[in-house]
Design a protein around this motif. Structure first.
Motif, PDB file in Angstrom:
ATOM      1  N   ALA A 190      -6.812  -1.114   7.137  1.00  0.00           N
ATOM      2  CA  ALA A 190      -5.757  -2.066   7.519  1.00  0.00           C
ATOM      3  C   ALA A 190      -5.039  -2.600   6.281  1.00  0.00           C
ATOM      4  N   GLN A 191      -5.781  -2.774   5.207  1.00  0.00           N
ATOM      5  CA  GLN A 191      -5.184  -3.284   3.971  1.00  0.00           C
ATOM      6  C   GLN A 191      -4.045  -2.362   3.506  1.00  0.00           C
ATOM      7  N   PHE A 192      -4.294  -1.047   3.501  1.00  0.00           N
ATOM      8  CA  PHE A 192      -3.240  -0.131   3.039  1.00  0.00           C
ATOM      9  C   PHE A 192      -2.116   0.009   4.058  1.00  0.00           C
ATOM     10  N   ARG A 193      -2.487  -0.066   5.340  1.00  0.00           N
ATOM     11  CA  ARG A 193      -1.424   0.018   6.352  1.00  0.00           C
ATOM     12  C   ARG A 193      -0.483  -1.183   6.241  1.00  0.00           C
ATOM     13  N   ALA A 194      -1.031  -2.318   5.847  1.00  0.00           N
ATOM     14  CA  ALA A 194      -0.210  -3.535   5.730  1.00  0.00           C
ATOM     15  C   ALA A 194       0.876  -3.384   4.675  1.00  0.00           C
ATOM     16  N   VAL A 195       0.689  -2.442   3.738  1.00  0.00           N
ATOM     17  CA  VAL A 195       1.732  -2.230   2.718  1.00  0.00           C
ATOM     18  C   VAL A 195       2.373  -0.840   2.905  1.00  0.00           C
ATOM     19  N   GLU A 196       2.365  -0.390   4.164  1.00  0.00           N
ATOM     20  CA  GLU A 196       3.046   0.858   4.556  1.00  0.00           C
ATOM     21  C   GLU A 196       2.510   2.101   3.850  1.00  0.00           C
ATOM     22  N   ALA A 197       1.284   2.035   3.356  1.00  0.00           N
ATOM     23  CA  ALA A 197       0.672   3.226   2.766  1.00  0.00           C
ATOM     24  C   ALA A 197      -0.230   3.872   3.817  1.00  0.00           C
TER      25      ALA A 197
END
Ligand code: LMR
Length: 348
Positions: A190-197
């Motif tokens: 979720a952490q990376f998805r939050a920055v569109e990665a």
């Protein structure tokens, strides 16, 4: 006859529930005094890392202090079991000690993902306070239910971002990049998805190759792991972001531990406490030394995040807290907030 039968049934039931509640039936006499005790300790990093060095030191001290009665055999670098296999190997008794990163407990024990929440800790003192108080007690209860005993918490350090594509300063810079994440953590994804990665869970032993062959663009790790595993050779960009903490729980098979003779158990526990202090200062020392080595290698373009940039990232990660509060639990999140509330020390 009927009452005898009733008593017998009662005894069987009591024994059954005693075992089910974690009070295990242990044969303390299973080792004869001259019998050698072998402890297999499996981990996934090289020897020249904080965990690698501490495991070796623990083995040496235990051998000395037990006069050779206990032999701790250390298997580094995933030579015996990889991430994802370690926990089962411990539970089945194939190994007796492991020291996985807290993230890797996340699937079986979701509350341990507390440590994965981005920017949850301002400095390592806060991490240590978390593992010395209420948060630690709570988390260890989850482990006990599955026959696992937590012996200690070992440091590595804060995670930094590396990648092969571009300099990362702001959250928008990660857009579209594929980042390897440690296995078993929804929060890290979720952490990376939050920055569109795009997050891709991979075991540690496959990470170098995935970076080299560009299966993934980047990863997050501590400086000592980036240096020891030579990620810097295939990842030209480093952002010192300190956005998450990577630490280890030293875990034993609870039945095995409870079955050790009392004097041996005491030596092991005292040695573990001593090695933990040593490991924590070694981790700090190595991360500092290895950072200098990375700079001196000239192979990485290094950006150190400023306080203003940090604020932008913190803001972008807020939805991760909202979404995953139920994994970690409100009580633990509140306890975490309290740590921060009372800590006036600066970041790092
Ligand atoms: C990782 O998988 O990146 C780390 O957990 C490895 C380790 O054990 O330090």
């Amino acid at each position: 006859m009927t009452s005898r039968l009733a008593v017998a049934i009662l005894i069987v039931l009591l024994a059954f529930f005693a075992v089910g509640c974690g009070q295990r039936v242990v044969d303390k006499e299973q080792y004869s005094p001259e019998e050698k005790i072998v402890i297999r300790f499996s981990h996934v990093v090289p020897q020249n890392t904080p965990k690698g060095l501490a495991a070796k030191r623990f083995a040496q001290l235990v051998e000395q202090r037990t006069g050779g009665r206990v032999e701790v055999q250390v298997f580094p670098n995933s030579t015996l079991y990889k991430d994802g296999e370690e926990l089962e190997a411990l539970r089945s008794g194939a190994v007796q000690l492991i020291a996985p990163t807290t993230s890797k407990l996340g699937e079986m024990f979701p509350r341990w993902q507390l440590f994965d929440l981005p920017y949850a800790f301002r400095n390592r003192h806060q991490v240590h306070r978390a593992v010395e108080g209420e948060i630690w007690q709570e988390l260890c209860q989850d482990l006990e239910e599955k026959n696992i005993k937590a012996l200690s918490f070992w440091d590595n350090g804060f995670k930094q971002l590396t990648n092969s594509k571009r300099k990362i300063i702001y959250p928008a810079d990660t857009e579209g990049l594929i980042f390897r994440v440690m296995i078993n953590s929804q929060v890290l994804k979720a952490q990376f998805r939050a920055v569109e990665a795009v997050p891709l869970p991979l075991v540690f032993s496959e990470l170098y190759r995935a970076l080299q062959t560009r299966q993934v663009d980047g990863q997050e790790n501590t400086i000592s792991n980036i240096y020891a595993k030579k990620f810097y050779k295939v990842q030209p960009y480093l952002t010192v972001s300190n956005h998450g903490y990577l630490g280890y729980v030293v875990l034993a098979n609870a039945d095995f531990w409870a079955g050790l003779p009392a004097d041996i158990q005491q030596i092991l526990e005292e040695t573990m406490a001593e090695v933990t202090l040593w490991e924590r200062s070694k981790a700090e020392e190595l991360n500092n030394k290895d950072f200098k080595r990375l700079v001196d290698s000239g192979q990485m373009k290094i950006h150190v995040q400023t306080a203003e940039e940090r604020e932008e990232w913190v803001e972008r990660f807020k939805p991760v807290y909202r979404r995953y509060a139920s994994y970690v639990g409100r009580d633990l999140l509140n306890a975490l907030k309290q740590l921060d509330h009372h800590d006036r020390r600066p970041v790092l």
